[in-house]
Motif scaffolding. Structure first.
Motif, PDB file in Angstrom:
ATOM      1  N   SER A 103      39.065  -0.402  -4.132  1.00 47.22           N
ATOM      2  CA  SER A 103      40.144  -1.565  -4.686  1.00 47.22           C
ATOM      3  C   SER A 103      40.700  -1.145  -5.981  1.00 47.22           C
ATOM      4  O   SER A 103      40.016  -0.480  -6.809  1.00 47.22           O
ATOM      5  N   PHE A 104      42.013  -1.381  -5.978  1.00 49.34           N
ATOM      6  CA  PHE A 104      42.885  -1.300  -7.231  1.00 49.34           C
ATOM      7  C   PHE A 104      42.514  -1.870  -8.333  1.00 49.34           C
ATOM      8  O   PHE A 104      42.610  -1.495  -9.370  1.00 49.34           O
TER       9      PHE A 104
ATOM     10  N   ASN B  93      33.761   0.941  -3.832  1.00 52.72           N
ATOM     11  CA  ASN B  93      33.612   0.608  -5.068  1.00 52.72           C
ATOM     12  C   ASN B  93      32.624   1.089  -5.925  1.00 52.72           C
ATOM     13  O   ASN B  93      32.664   1.629  -6.960  1.00 52.72           O
ATOM     14  N   ILE B  94      31.452   0.851  -5.314  1.00 54.03           N
ATOM     15  CA  ILE B  94      30.181   1.108  -6.127  1.00 54.03           C
ATOM     16  C   ILE B  94      30.174   2.773  -6.127  1.00 54.03           C
ATOM     17  O   ILE B  94      29.683   3.385  -7.082  1.00 54.03           O
ATOM     18  N   ALA B  95      30.209   3.207  -4.988  1.00 51.45           N
ATOM     19  CA  ALA B  95      30.168   4.833  -4.837  1.00 51.45           C
ATOM     20  C   ALA B  95      31.047   5.507  -5.900  1.00 51.45           C
ATOM     21  O   ALA B  95      30.872   6.360  -6.587  1.00 51.45           O
ATOM     22  N   TYR B  96      32.369   4.833  -6.050  1.00 51.65           N
ATOM     23  CA  TYR B  96      33.488   5.162  -7.051  1.00 51.65           C
ATOM     24  C   TYR B  96      32.912   5.323  -8.439  1.00 51.65           C
ATOM     25  O   TYR B  96      32.994   6.226  -9.168  1.00 51.65           O
ATOM     26  N   LEU B  97      32.424   3.867  -8.664  1.00 55.34           N
ATOM     27  CA  LEU B  97      31.747   3.990 -10.117  1.00 55.34           C
ATOM     28  C   LEU B  97      30.834   4.794 -10.312  1.00 55.34           C
ATOM     29  O   LEU B  97      30.671   5.234 -11.767  1.00 55.34           O
ATOM     30  N   LEU B  98      29.834   4.871  -9.487  1.00 57.22           N
ATOM     31  CA  LEU B  98      28.741   5.897  -9.769  1.00 57.22           C
ATOM     32  C   LEU B  98      29.176   7.375  -9.994  1.00 57.22           C
ATOM     33  O   LEU B  98      28.632   8.004 -10.817  1.00 57.22           O
ATOM     34  N   LEU B  99      30.129   7.687  -9.258  1.00 54.54           N
ATOM     35  CA  LEU B  99      30.712   8.980  -9.187  1.00 54.54           C
ATOM     36  C   LEU B  99      31.355   9.195 -10.561  1.00 54.54           C
ATOM     37  O   LEU B  99      30.917  10.408 -11.273  1.00 54.54           O
TER      38      LEU B  99
ATOM     39  N   THR C  32      39.011   1.525 -14.163  1.00 52.40           N
ATOM     40  CA  THR C  32      37.972   2.490 -14.493  1.00 52.40           C
ATOM     41  C   THR C  32      38.601   3.741 -14.909  1.00 52.40           C
ATOM     42  O   THR C  32      38.104   4.416 -15.853  1.00 52.40           O
ATOM     43  N   ILE C  33      39.888   4.148 -14.267  1.00 55.04           N
ATOM     44  CA  ILE C  33      40.711   5.290 -14.826  1.00 55.04           C
ATOM     45  C   ILE C  33      41.091   5.078 -16.126  1.00 55.04           C
ATOM     46  O   ILE C  33      40.910   6.100 -16.844  1.00 55.04           O
TER      47      ILE C  33
END
Length: 203
Positions: free
Chosen positions: A106-107, A8-14, A113-114
């Protein structure tokens, strides 16, 4: 690395990194978004070393950014933005491949985020498109269409008042002093005008 390796953190950072860089490229000179975006991307790729990353997902997300940029340059009536949102959704779903739930985004994180990122890109694209379509405020293009009032009779020569300024003007047809006028052209510092509508108040 243990903290950053949370999907989740990696996704948010990206996503933050790509949004920051997009903002910097679309509004050069802002600096801070570019710096934050660059740091976020570096941390995201650092975290992805230990995660089951599907780089097709990464490419789809990057492709979405390209589509949003193309929306500014190409008149697609929103189709490129829609394609960009679809690309972000697919890229987010494909980003991490693992049967273990803890190694997937996580959804509850992905969906908000999307939505936020998509609205962010659409807002920036809309502002850029409006800025391109806005009527110029300087030069010939900025004066054509402006309304004002004839201070003297205007034919081969005369004086008009437009936007708080006095201008030399001429007209193909005689315009009496006090009549409303509209600018239809400009040569040097002399305006070509015509009789304007009575409800077009210029100054």
């Amino acid at each position: 690395l243990t903290t950053l390796s949370n999907p989740n953190i990696a996704y948010l950072l990206l996503m933050i990194g790509l949004a920051g860089l997009y903002f910097e490229f679309s509004h050069p000179g802002a600096v801070l978004p570019g710096v934050v975006g660059g740091i976020s991307l570096i941390l995201a790729f650092f975290a992805m070393q230990t995660l089951p990353v599907n780089y097709a997902g990464v490419l789809l997300i990057i492709f979405a950014i390209i589509l949003f940029i193309a929306e500014i340059k190409i008149v697609s009536h929103g189709m490129l933005s829609v394609a960009g949102i679809i690309s972000i959704v697919l890229g987010s779903l494909m980003l991490f491949e693992s049967p273990i739930p803890d190694l997937r985004v996580s959804f509850s994180v992905m969906i908000p985020t999307i939505i936020i990122i998509s609205l962010f890109f659409i807002a920036l694209v809309s502002l850029a498109v409006k800025a391109q379509m806005r009527k110029p405020r300087t030069g010939v293009e900025g004066m054509v269409g402006e309304a004002g009032k004839a201070l003297t009779a205007v034919h081969d020569d005369g004086k008009v008042f437009i936007k708080g300024e006095y201008w030399n003007a001429w007209s193909k047809d005689l315009i009496e002093a006090g009549e409303q006028i509209e600018v239809i052209g400009m040569k040097g510092l002399k305006l070509e005008v015509k009789k304007g509508e009575t409800n077009n108040q210029g100054g």
